[in-house]
Design a protein around this motif. Structure first.
Motif, mmCIF file in Angstrom:
data_model
loop_
_atom_site.group_PDB
_atom_site.id
_atom_site.type_symbol
_atom_site.label_atom_id
_atom_site.label_comp_id
_atom_site.label_asym_id
_atom_site.label_seq_id
_atom_site.Cartn_x
_atom_site.Cartn_y
_atom_site.Cartn_z
ATOM 1 N N LEU A 1 -16.084 -3.382 -12.044
ATOM 2 C CA LEU A 1 -15.555 -2.049 -11.741
ATOM 3 C C LEU A 1 -14.888 -1.978 -10.373
ATOM 4 O O LEU A 1 -13.863 -1.322 -10.211
ATOM 5 C CB LEU A 1 -16.687 -1.027 -11.841
ATOM 6 N N GLU A 2 -15.427 -2.673 -9.384
ATOM 7 C CA GLU A 2 -14.855 -2.578 -8.033
ATOM 8 C C GLU A 2 -13.432 -3.142 -7.955
ATOM 9 O O GLU A 2 -12.696 -2.839 -7.025
ATOM 10 C CB GLU A 2 -15.759 -3.224 -6.982
ATOM 11 N N GLU A 3 -13.033 -3.945 -8.936
ATOM 12 C CA GLU A 3 -11.659 -4.468 -8.959
ATOM 13 C C GLU A 3 -10.676 -3.460 -9.542
ATOM 14 O O GLU A 3 -9.466 -3.611 -9.387
ATOM 15 C CB GLU A 3 -11.593 -5.768 -9.774
ATOM 16 N N LEU A 4 -11.191 -2.442 -10.229
ATOM 17 C CA LEU A 4 -10.320 -1.503 -10.917
ATOM 18 C C LEU A 4 -9.631 -0.523 -9.970
ATOM 19 O O LEU A 4 -8.440 -0.253 -10.124
ATOM 20 C CB LEU A 4 -11.115 -0.734 -11.981
ATOM 21 N N ALA A 5 -10.358 0.006 -8.987
ATOM 22 C CA ALA A 5 -9.787 1.026 -8.095
ATOM 23 C C ALA A 5 -8.511 0.548 -7.402
ATOM 24 O O ALA A 5 -7.512 1.288 -7.378
ATOM 25 C CB ALA A 5 -10.832 1.497 -7.091
ATOM 26 N N PRO A 6 -8.467 -0.680 -6.827
ATOM 27 C CA PRO A 6 -7.220 -1.126 -6.204
ATOM 28 C C PRO A 6 -6.072 -1.271 -7.213
ATOM 29 O O PRO A 6 -4.915 -0.982 -6.883
ATOM 30 C CB PRO A 6 -7.564 -2.483 -5.585
ATOM 31 N N ARG A 7 -6.396 -1.683 -8.439
ATOM 32 C CA ARG A 7 -5.351 -1.799 -9.471
ATOM 33 C C ARG A 7 -4.765 -0.434 -9.803
ATOM 34 O O ARG A 7 -3.560 -0.271 -9.952
ATOM 35 C CB ARG A 7 -5.919 -2.426 -10.755
ATOM 36 N N VAL A 8 -5.652 0.554 -9.934
ATOM 37 C CA VAL A 8 -5.188 1.902 -10.262
ATOM 38 C C VAL A 8 -4.381 2.479 -9.094
ATOM 39 O O VAL A 8 -3.378 3.168 -9.311
ATOM 40 C CB VAL A 8 -6.364 2.810 -10.660
ATOM 41 N N ALA A 9 -4.775 2.185 -7.867
ATOM 42 C CA ALA A 9 -4.008 2.635 -6.695
ATOM 43 C C ALA A 9 -2.593 2.064 -6.737
ATOM 44 O O ALA A 9 -1.617 2.770 -6.442
ATOM 45 C CB ALA A 9 -4.727 2.231 -5.405
ATOM 46 N N GLU A 10 -2.453 0.793 -7.106
ATOM 47 C CA GLU A 10 -1.116 0.174 -7.240
ATOM 48 C C GLU A 10 -0.308 0.866 -8.329
ATOM 49 O O GLU A 10 0.882 1.141 -8.151
ATOM 50 C CB GLU A 10 -1.248 -1.313 -7.584
ATOM 51 N N VAL A 11 -0.966 1.145 -9.452
ATOM 52 C CA VAL A 11 -0.294 1.834 -10.564
ATOM 53 C C VAL A 11 0.170 3.212 -10.108
ATOM 54 O O VAL A 11 1.296 3.630 -10.396
ATOM 55 C CB VAL A 11 -1.243 1.934 -11.784
ATOM 56 N N TRP A 12 -0.684 3.920 -9.365
ATOM 57 C CA TRP A 12 -0.328 5.254 -8.888
ATOM 58 C C TRP A 12 0.917 5.190 -8.007
ATOM 59 O O TRP A 12 1.810 6.027 -8.129
ATOM 60 C CB TRP A 12 -1.501 5.878 -8.135
ATOM 61 N N GLU A 13 0.991 4.205 -7.127
ATOM 62 C CA GLU A 13 2.182 4.057 -6.280
ATOM 63 C C GLU A 13 3.424 3.851 -7.113
ATOM 64 O O GLU A 13 4.480 4.435 -6.844
ATOM 65 C CB GLU A 13 1.998 2.890 -5.308
ATOM 66 N N ARG A 14 3.320 3.021 -8.137
ATOM 67 C CA ARG A 14 4.472 2.780 -9.024
ATOM 68 C C ARG A 14 4.882 4.058 -9.763
ATOM 69 O O ARG A 14 6.067 4.345 -9.919
ATOM 70 C CB ARG A 14 4.156 1.674 -10.033
ATOM 71 N N LEU A 15 3.883 4.814 -10.212
ATOM 72 C CA LEU A 15 4.188 6.040 -10.954
ATOM 73 C C LEU A 15 4.823 7.091 -10.069
ATOM 74 O O LEU A 15 5.808 7.719 -10.452
ATOM 75 C CB LEU A 15 2.897 6.603 -11.587
ATOM 76 N N THR A 16 4.276 7.277 -8.875
ATOM 77 C CA THR A 16 4.823 8.311 -7.989
ATOM 78 C C THR A 16 6.223 7.938 -7.500
ATOM 79 O O THR A 16 7.022 8.815 -7.212
ATOM 80 C CB THR A 16 3.895 8.604 -6.804
ATOM 81 N N ALA A 17 6.512 6.661 -7.442
ATOM 82 C CA ALA A 17 7.864 6.237 -7.055
ATOM 83 C C ALA A 17 8.895 6.578 -8.130
ATOM 84 O O ALA A 17 10.084 6.673 -7.839
ATOM 85 C CB ALA A 17 7.878 4.728 -6.785
ATOM 86 N N ARG A 18 8.436 6.781 -9.363
ATOM 87 C CA ARG A 18 9.342 7.055 -10.487
ATOM 88 C C ARG A 18 9.588 8.531 -10.718
ATOM 89 O O ARG A 18 10.423 8.905 -11.538
ATOM 90 C CB ARG A 18 8.773 6.451 -11.782
ATOM 91 N N ARG A 19 8.810 9.420 -10.036
ATOM 92 C CA ARG A 19 8.941 10.855 -10.304
ATOM 93 C C ARG A 19 10.325 11.341 -9.974
ATOM 94 O O ARG A 19 10.963 10.925 -9.052
ATOM 95 C CB ARG A 19 7.932 11.656 -9.483
#
Length: 197
Positions: free
Chosen positions: A179-197
């Motif tokens: 589980l502790e590996e998931l939060a950084p992955r989701v943070a990266e995904v969030w950056e990619r998503l917000t860059a596309r807005r």
């Protein structure tokens, strides 16, 4: 507004990814939660289900007796189709209301367990699939949800296959590790998503 369809097989960790995205500021539209809301006591949805399936699907307190309903619909595809004909339009309407209420620059994440099975990918700007190996998913279902290995395999077999889910993914979030590996992955995904807005 960026509309994301989020899915993943049972035990992959989709709910945890959804929770982490919400913590970053995503607007979450959770189909499972809405499906329960639209058949809550006093709703037109519950009245329609009771009219279709009879008073035996109601618990003593007037709520939906899910096991009783499940025994009917999972034994008969035509009855399941009848239930879906009642519930799915209500879920779609409520999901549309929640999406419409979001800010114009929001990232709206539609948490849809059966996205692949129902061919819903085209409804979203991007499809994100939470992925984990079958072995990891079976282990989680046995350890965390108390299923037997056979029950876990049966539940997984009732869903789209892992290759079918991955085939519709614009974005794959690997959750095969701890589980502790998931939060950084989701943070990266969030950056990619917000860059596309």
């Amino acid at each position: 507004m960026l509309k994301i369809g989020l899915t993943g097989g049972i035990g992959a960790g989709k709910s945890e990814v959804s929770r982490l995205l919400a913590a970053h500021g995503a607007v979450i539209v959770d189909s499972d939660v809405i499906a329960r809301e639209v058949v809550a006591p006093g709703t037109p949805g519950l009245a329609a289900v009771a009219a279709e399936f009879g008073p035996g699907v109601l618990a003593a307190d007037g709520s939906l007796d899910r096991p009783a309903l499940g025994a009917i619909v999972f034994a008969d595809p035509a009855r399941l189709q009848a239930l879906n004909a009642i519930v799915h339009p209500l879920v779609r309407a409520r999901s549309a209301e929640l999406e419409a209420a979001a800010a114009p620059d929001a990232v709206v994440v539609h948490d849809v367990p059966l996205l692949a099975e129902n061919g819903l990918g085209p409804l979203y700007d991007l499809v994100a699939v939470v992925d984990a190996t079958d072995e990891v998913r079976i282990d989680r279902l046995v350890r965390l949800r108390g299923m037997t290995e056979d029950e876990a395999r049966a539940r997984m077999a009732a869903q789209a296959s892992r290759p079918d889910r991955l085939a519709i993914a614009d974005l794959v979030i690997d959750n095969s590790g701890p589980l502790e590996e998931l939060a950084p992955r989701v943070a990266e995904v969030w950056e990619r998503l917000t860059a596309r807005r």
